[in-house]
Design a protein around this motif. Sequence first.
Motif, PDB file in Angstrom:
ATOM      1  N   ARG A   1       0.858  -1.186   0.000  1.00 19.13           N
ATOM      2  CA  ARG A   1       0.000   0.000   0.000  1.00 19.13           C
ATOM      3  C   ARG A   1       0.894   1.235   0.000  1.00 19.13           C
ATOM      4  O   ARG A   1       1.977   1.205   0.558  1.00 19.13           O
ATOM      5  CB  ARG A   1      -0.905   0.017   1.238  1.00 19.13           C
ATOM      6  N   THR A   2       0.429   2.330  -0.570  1.00 18.53           N
ATOM      7  CA  THR A   2       1.238   3.542  -0.537  1.00 18.53           C
ATOM      8  C   THR A   2       1.313   4.071   0.900  1.00 18.53           C
ATOM      9  O   THR A   2       0.382   3.880   1.689  1.00 18.53           O
ATOM     10  CB  THR A   2       0.654   4.631  -1.451  1.00 18.53           C
ATOM     11  N   PRO A   3       2.404   4.718   1.268  1.00 22.08           N
ATOM     12  CA  PRO A   3       2.568   5.176   2.651  1.00 22.08           C
ATOM     13  C   PRO A   3       1.461   6.109   3.133  1.00 22.08           C
ATOM     14  O   PRO A   3       0.980   5.967   4.265  1.00 22.08           O
ATOM     15  CB  PRO A   3       3.921   5.888   2.620  1.00 22.08           C
ATOM     16  N   ALA A   4       1.063   7.065   2.307  1.00 18.85           N
ATOM     17  CA  ALA A   4       0.024   7.993   2.742  1.00 18.85           C
ATOM     18  C   ALA A   4      -1.297   7.260   2.975  1.00 18.85           C
ATOM     19  O   ALA A   4      -2.040   7.583   3.907  1.00 18.85           O
ATOM     20  CB  ALA A   4      -0.150   9.111   1.713  1.00 18.85           C
ATOM     21  N   LEU A   5      -1.588   6.267   2.137  1.00 21.06           N
ATOM     22  CA  LEU A   5      -2.795   5.467   2.347  1.00 21.06           C
ATOM     23  C   LEU A   5      -2.710   4.696   3.658  1.00 21.06           C
ATOM     24  O   LEU A   5      -3.693   4.605   4.401  1.00 21.06           O
ATOM     25  CB  LEU A   5      -3.003   4.508   1.182  1.00 21.06           C
ATOM     26  N   VAL A   6      -1.545   4.129   3.972  1.00 25.05           N
ATOM     27  CA  VAL A   6      -1.366   3.423   5.243  1.00 25.05           C
ATOM     28  C   VAL A   6      -1.656   4.358   6.415  1.00 25.05           C
ATOM     29  O   VAL A   6      -2.338   3.993   7.378  1.00 25.05           O
ATOM     30  CB  VAL A   6       0.050   2.835   5.344  1.00 25.05           C
ATOM     31  N   ALA A   7      -1.125   5.582   6.348  1.00 20.87           N
ATOM     32  CA  ALA A   7      -1.367   6.542   7.423  1.00 20.87           C
ATOM     33  C   ALA A   7      -2.851   6.854   7.556  1.00 20.87           C
ATOM     34  O   ALA A   7      -3.395   6.941   8.670  1.00 20.87           O
ATOM     35  CB  ALA A   7      -0.569   7.821   7.162  1.00 20.87           C
ATOM     36  N   LYS A   8      -3.530   7.032   6.425  1.00 17.66           N
ATOM     37  CA  LYS A   8      -4.967   7.324   6.452  1.00 17.66           C
ATOM     38  C   LYS A   8      -5.740   6.155   7.047  1.00 17.66           C
ATOM     39  O   LYS A   8      -6.643   6.346   7.887  1.00 17.66           O
ATOM     40  CB  LYS A   8      -5.454   7.614   5.031  1.00 17.66           C
ATOM     41  N   MET A   9      -5.408   4.939   6.635  1.00 13.78           N
ATOM     42  CA  MET A   9      -6.092   3.763   7.157  1.00 13.78           C
ATOM     43  C   MET A   9      -5.823   3.590   8.643  1.00 13.78           C
ATOM     44  O   MET A   9      -6.718   3.211   9.410  1.00 13.78           O
ATOM     45  CB  MET A   9      -5.649   2.529   6.373  1.00 13.78           C
TER      46      MET A   9
END
Length: 278
Positions: free
Chosen positions: A69-77
Amino acid sequence: MPDWPLIRSFALAAEARELDSVWMFDHFFNRWESGAVEAMHEAWTIVSAVAAVTERVEIGTLVLCMTFRTPALVAKMASTADEVSDGRLILGLGAGWHDPEYDAFGYPKDHRVGRFEEALRIIGPLLRGESVTFAGRYHQTNDAILAPAPGRRIPILAAARGPRMLRLTARHADAWNTAWYGPSDERLDGQLAALAEALVAEGRDPATMTRTVGIMVRDPESDAAPEEGDFSGSVDELARMVDGYAALGIDHLIVLLQPMTEGSIERLSAALRRSERG
């Protein structure tokens, strides 16, 4: 692989018996050398489901593969799952390793540690409520933010062994994990020493790093197949092993129970009650 009703009952049993946390692997499947495939559910979906049905127990990932997963998506999740859990998420991250998954799902296998390093430089600031613009070799963001912002500082755990990964852990993470063990041994001694060196090299106060160890515990009376290095002693012996890890300065044991049943949880709970740590 256990189905969702079993996972739910397992998590609720862990909570009822006052264990501290439950953890999810992040694999799509495991392909053994024989070619046999072990099925696995997607980690974030299970994290959110467990967060919704429990109230107290912490919920961790052991560990999210940063290439999936992209890092920013991981942070959002992570921010969203932490909201669902009312502040009980532990964000475990790793560089990934199981090549058959990469090949099957089309993920790049090159420079996994480099990709991991860039991911940490994006995820950490986002979880602290910062705006992140990042132009790296593998990842890019442009004024990325988390809105709504995380309700608290979500702890980041990194699984690390080698010198470079340990330095990244010392630089960016709140907690460190090494796995898998039965009783502590020379391998663990070496890993603890290597972590200490990395903390010194990064100018990090060792007291600020939480140390976690993954251990494999098998009920000797079950039909669960033994694995190399797992622990299958009595409840009293398990209690003494827990005390031994505490004496080494280990803050948290992440226990892979075989079989994955409420009986195994009760056996672990009994050992913790008999240990000095309990």
